[in-house]
Design a protein around this motif. Sequence first.
Motif, mmCIF file in Angstrom:
data_model
loop_
_atom_site.group_PDB
_atom_site.id
_atom_site.type_symbol
_atom_site.label_atom_id
_atom_site.label_comp_id
_atom_site.label_asym_id
_atom_site.label_seq_id
_atom_site.Cartn_x
_atom_site.Cartn_y
_atom_site.Cartn_z
ATOM 1 N N ILE A 91 0.822 -1.225 0.000
ATOM 2 C CA ILE A 91 0.000 0.000 0.000
ATOM 3 C C ILE A 91 0.845 1.259 0.000
ATOM 4 N N GLY A 92 2.112 1.099 0.139
ATOM 5 C CA GLY A 92 2.969 2.288 0.115
ATOM 6 C C GLY A 92 4.428 1.912 0.238
ATOM 7 N N LYS A 93 5.244 2.858 -0.159
ATOM 8 C CA LYS A 93 6.686 2.619 -0.055
ATOM 9 C C LYS A 93 7.355 3.918 0.363
ATOM 10 N N GLY A 94 8.138 3.838 1.403
ATOM 11 C CA GLY A 94 8.859 5.034 1.867
ATOM 12 C C GLY A 94 10.346 4.846 1.710
ATOM 13 N N ALA A 111 -1.608 -2.168 8.941
ATOM 14 C CA ALA A 111 -0.593 -1.663 7.992
ATOM 15 C C ALA A 111 0.750 -2.183 8.505
ATOM 16 N N LYS A 113 4.667 -2.439 8.103
ATOM 17 C CA LYS A 113 5.811 -1.794 7.438
ATOM 18 C C LYS A 113 7.057 -2.656 7.639
ATOM 19 N N VAL A 142 -0.913 8.202 14.715
ATOM 20 C CA VAL A 142 -1.237 6.862 14.242
ATOM 21 C C VAL A 142 -0.787 5.866 15.318
ATOM 22 N N LYS A 164 -4.918 6.367 3.290
ATOM 23 C CA LYS A 164 -3.470 6.503 3.081
ATOM 24 C C LYS A 164 -2.931 7.835 3.597
ATOM 25 N N SER A 165 -2.063 8.432 2.781
ATOM 26 C CA SER A 165 -1.429 9.643 3.314
ATOM 27 C C SER A 165 -1.936 10.905 2.622
ATOM 28 N N ASN A 214 3.792 11.881 5.923
ATOM 29 C CA ASN A 214 3.757 11.425 7.316
ATOM 30 C C ASN A 214 2.468 11.829 8.022
ATOM 31 N N LEU A 216 -1.234 10.609 7.922
ATOM 32 C CA LEU A 216 -2.102 9.578 7.369
ATOM 33 C C LEU A 216 -3.557 9.951 7.633
ATOM 34 N N ASP A 227 5.260 8.175 11.498
ATOM 35 C CA ASP A 227 6.699 8.136 11.196
ATOM 36 C C ASP A 227 7.541 8.928 12.200
ATOM 37 N N ARG A 542 17.950 9.893 1.415
ATOM 38 C CA ARG A 542 18.042 9.089 2.628
ATOM 39 C C ARG A 542 18.982 7.923 2.420
ATOM 40 N N SER A 555 5.888 8.216 -1.029
ATOM 41 C CA SER A 555 6.740 9.366 -1.266
ATOM 42 C C SER A 555 7.159 9.471 -2.725
ATOM 43 N N THR A 571 13.395 11.884 2.301
ATOM 44 C CA THR A 571 13.918 12.150 3.624
ATOM 45 C C THR A 571 15.437 12.045 3.631
HETATM 46 N N1 LIG Z 1 -0.799 2.988 8.757
HETATM 47 C C1 LIG Z 1 -0.903 3.117 7.456
HETATM 48 N N2 LIG Z 1 -2.075 2.904 6.848
HETATM 49 C C2 LIG Z 1 -2.208 3.042 5.519
HETATM 50 N N3 LIG Z 1 -1.206 3.372 4.687
HETATM 51 C C3 LIG Z 1 -0.003 3.592 5.230
HETATM 52 C C4 LIG Z 1 0.217 3.466 6.635
HETATM 53 N N4 LIG Z 1 1.519 3.750 6.873
HETATM 54 C C5 LIG Z 1 2.067 4.050 5.695
HETATM 55 N N5 LIG Z 1 1.163 3.955 4.702
HETATM 56 C C6 LIG Z 1 1.412 4.203 3.281
HETATM 57 O O1 LIG Z 1 2.748 3.892 2.979
HETATM 58 C C7 LIG Z 1 3.414 5.038 2.436
HETATM 59 C C8 LIG Z 1 4.850 5.013 2.884
HETATM 60 O O2 LIG Z 1 4.915 5.258 4.258
HETATM 61 P P1 LIG Z 1 6.287 5.335 5.032
HETATM 62 O O3 LIG Z 1 6.001 5.818 6.387
HETATM 63 O O4 LIG Z 1 6.980 4.040 4.899
HETATM 64 O O5 LIG Z 1 7.177 6.303 4.204
HETATM 65 P P2 LIG Z 1 7.161 7.860 3.949
HETATM 66 O O6 LIG Z 1 6.823 8.583 5.195
HETATM 67 O O7 LIG Z 1 6.333 8.131 2.734
HETATM 68 O O8 LIG Z 1 8.666 8.119 3.530
HETATM 69 P P3 LIG Z 1 9.903 8.192 4.472
HETATM 70 O O9 LIG Z 1 9.907 6.960 5.316
HETATM 71 O O10 LIG Z 1 11.013 8.244 3.489
HETATM 72 O O11 LIG Z 1 9.720 9.432 5.273
HETATM 73 C C9 LIG Z 1 2.606 6.224 2.935
HETATM 74 O O12 LIG Z 1 2.735 7.313 2.060
HETATM 75 C C10 LIG Z 1 1.208 5.675 2.966
HETATM 76 O O13 LIG Z 1 0.616 5.755 1.701
#
Ligand SMILES: Nc1ncnc2c1ncn2[C@@H]1O[C@H](COP(=O)(O)OP(=O)(O)OP(=O)(O)O)[C@@H](O)[C@H]1O
Length: 718
Positions: A91-94, A111, A113, A142, A164-165, A214, A216, A227, A542, A555, A571
């Motif tokens: 659902i997402g990648k950071g 969710a 991670k 969160v 999501k975010s 960050n 949500l 985060d 990062r 992101s 980041t």
């Molecule tokens: N609790 C959650 N519920 C739903 N989606 C989530 C949740 N946590 C993260 N996500 C999704 O995953 C994406 C990536 O989140 P993550 O915190 O890993 O990275 P980021 O904050 O985008 O980047 P970075 O870690 O580089 O600051 C988010 O943009 C969001 O879409």
Amino acid sequence: MPSRPLSPSSYNNLAKPSFVNKTRVLFLILTISSSVVIVFTFLYFLYHLWYNLVNRSRTIPFDSNAPLKLQRFTYKELKNATNDFDEANVIGKGGSGTVFLGIARDGKLLAIKRLDTFSLQTEREFQNELQILGGLRSPFLVTLLGYCMERNKRILVYEYMPNKSLQEMLFSDGNLVLKWSQRFEIIMDVAKALEFLHFGCDPPVIHGDIKPSNVLLDSDCRGKVSDFGLSRIKVEGEFGMDLFSQDLGKSQELWKSQELSGNLATATETPAISTPVDSAHEVDFALALQASSSSNNSRCYNVRALNLNSLNYNANIASESEVKSGNGKGKEVSGVDLGAVDWTSKFVAYEDELSSVDHSKELNVNANSVNDEAASTKQWGKDWWWRQDGSGELCSKDYVMEWIGSQICPSTNPDWDEEKKSTNEKIELDNSTPLDNLEDGHEPQLQELGFGKLEKGFEKKESKWKKNRKKRHKKMQEWWKEEHLDEISKKSSKLKKLETKWKKGFKIPHFDLARRFHFHRRNKFREQNQDDCDANGEFSFRRGWRKKNKNSMGSDMWSGDLFSRELSSTTSMRGTLCYVAPEYGGCGYLMEKADIYSLGVLILVIVSGRRPLHVLASPMKLEKANLISWCRHLAQAGNILELVDERLKDDYNKEQASLCINLALTCLQKTPELRPDIGETVRTLKGEMDLPPVPFEFSPSPSKLYGKSRRKQKPNAD
Ligand SMILES: Nc1ncnc2c1ncn2[C@@H]1O[C@H](COP(=O)(O)OP(=O)(O)OP(=O)(O)O)[C@@H](O)[C@H]1O
């Protein structure tokens, strides 16, 4: 009568009293001094006790043991919940990991991670989440439900946030546009989250990375801050904290405990959580240690990376660009479809544009109508779009420079290939009637329709473009050298000095061991980085170079334009470019006011629906590229509402919008002390307090306000 000579024993008897006296005096001195020490220690202890009692804030105590209350999942459980970490569940990648949707045994959505790499940085982020977020409960944060820690696997389990975010909500391609009321509520939620962290926790927590990805959104689109990877607990009595010094402390503990027990125990507060030995820690610890020897070091590494890339670029540009670059697209640069031009061309075009702003004032042709604008654009130099104001922004500039450095290396930048493709397609679309109706990016279809044949037909045209492109490369290369090489070489020589210092100094046993590991592994790391870079990588502040993940979301907003998507949400070790406060980005101390600055940027982003650095296809819109500068210019011109997201049309509360923008401006002041604290911010948003005075420089200038009326008044006076 002759006196009897004294016997030796009588001499001894005579000397004794003086000896005894001396001993007594010595004893007395020792007794007095030790009692003084004891009394002072006691007094200090009493003072400390009193100080703690008096300063014990009215807030809830920060529960450092809370992480132990979190559920500890087994890897197998999470594997089952995510269908073996299936791609379909992503659902997402950071920057640090991939987030999967998981289903618990009771049917609850989670969710999950999974941290992708195992290094000191990810370990630190993992521990931060456990130690800080794990100990906090607030409707504006969160909820961290649990974690998994097995060998080198690090997984965090959060409550699932269906929307999501904020990043996705604001910038995704979909038609869903956040309403004004929702935006205002989200601003309020984030402010309340910060109020809880700064004032509601004891000791206060500084988030350190407030940005849209960050925040949500729950099912009602209410915002929750997430985060805590870069967060810090503010230690009482400290006027601030340096990220590296704190990390170092922690790292040293990690290091010591690893040495003592053979296990890498985590920080002392969580003895129950332990991590197996892994050599990666040694390397990264050393890296952190080295970084700590200079606050600028983390940047220096990146600059070095840039140098490598630049060199690579220099070496390869003549040969590789000819072979690889495919088609030049000089014509399209000035053409209508700027969205399809390649970055080099775009950059040269922008550079030309900027030069014109600087020297020829071409942008200000219609002097009467855009006089004010001309005055403001004139003062923006060549680098106005990354220079927000003052020297504090230099760090941001560095990041931008690094990023551009990575972008101008055609052999290492996958986007060039992508654009090469799109250009090939564009040639077809521009020149052949049967393909006119096709959408961009459908290569297979194009091939089916005789793309190969057509390609031959345009070979001549291509070779001409290739020449143009080569010229452009050269032009850009020269510009790049002129502009930045001097600055970069200064920095790299600084790095070299530090490296020699590092090599010569620090003879402490553990440190030396760490250093040796570090140098051994760093070389490996560099080679690996170079490989990654060569093998279709992308640059992340990062992580340095990393492989491009086509499915990446969050992101990496591929829907956005090339420039903005990279810059707005990546980041670094010290926060996220454009959101990080100048004093912190300038490698200073992380304080609450750094969060206030980031909140200011976030408010502008929410109100405008734009990224902080948002270069649009049209060079004419460059003036709006830097959201903060643009906002400041609008404020000076007395026209801040122009910033509001066009997609909202007129459907927004103007009073609230101008309150938000003005509040953001006060939060974005260079001097941290001038920014309001979070209590004032929340009260202002609630309408319980007047807006703190907007900085003088952002108030509309008298000439702008009264210029017209004065001119009007003249004829009357006559
Ligand atoms: N609790 C959650 N519920 C739903 N989606 C989530 C949740 N946590 C993260 N996500 C999704 O995953 C994406 C990536 O989140 P993550 O915190 O890993 O990275 P980021 O904050 O985008 O980047 P970075 O870690 O580089 O600051 C988010 O943009 C969001 O879409």
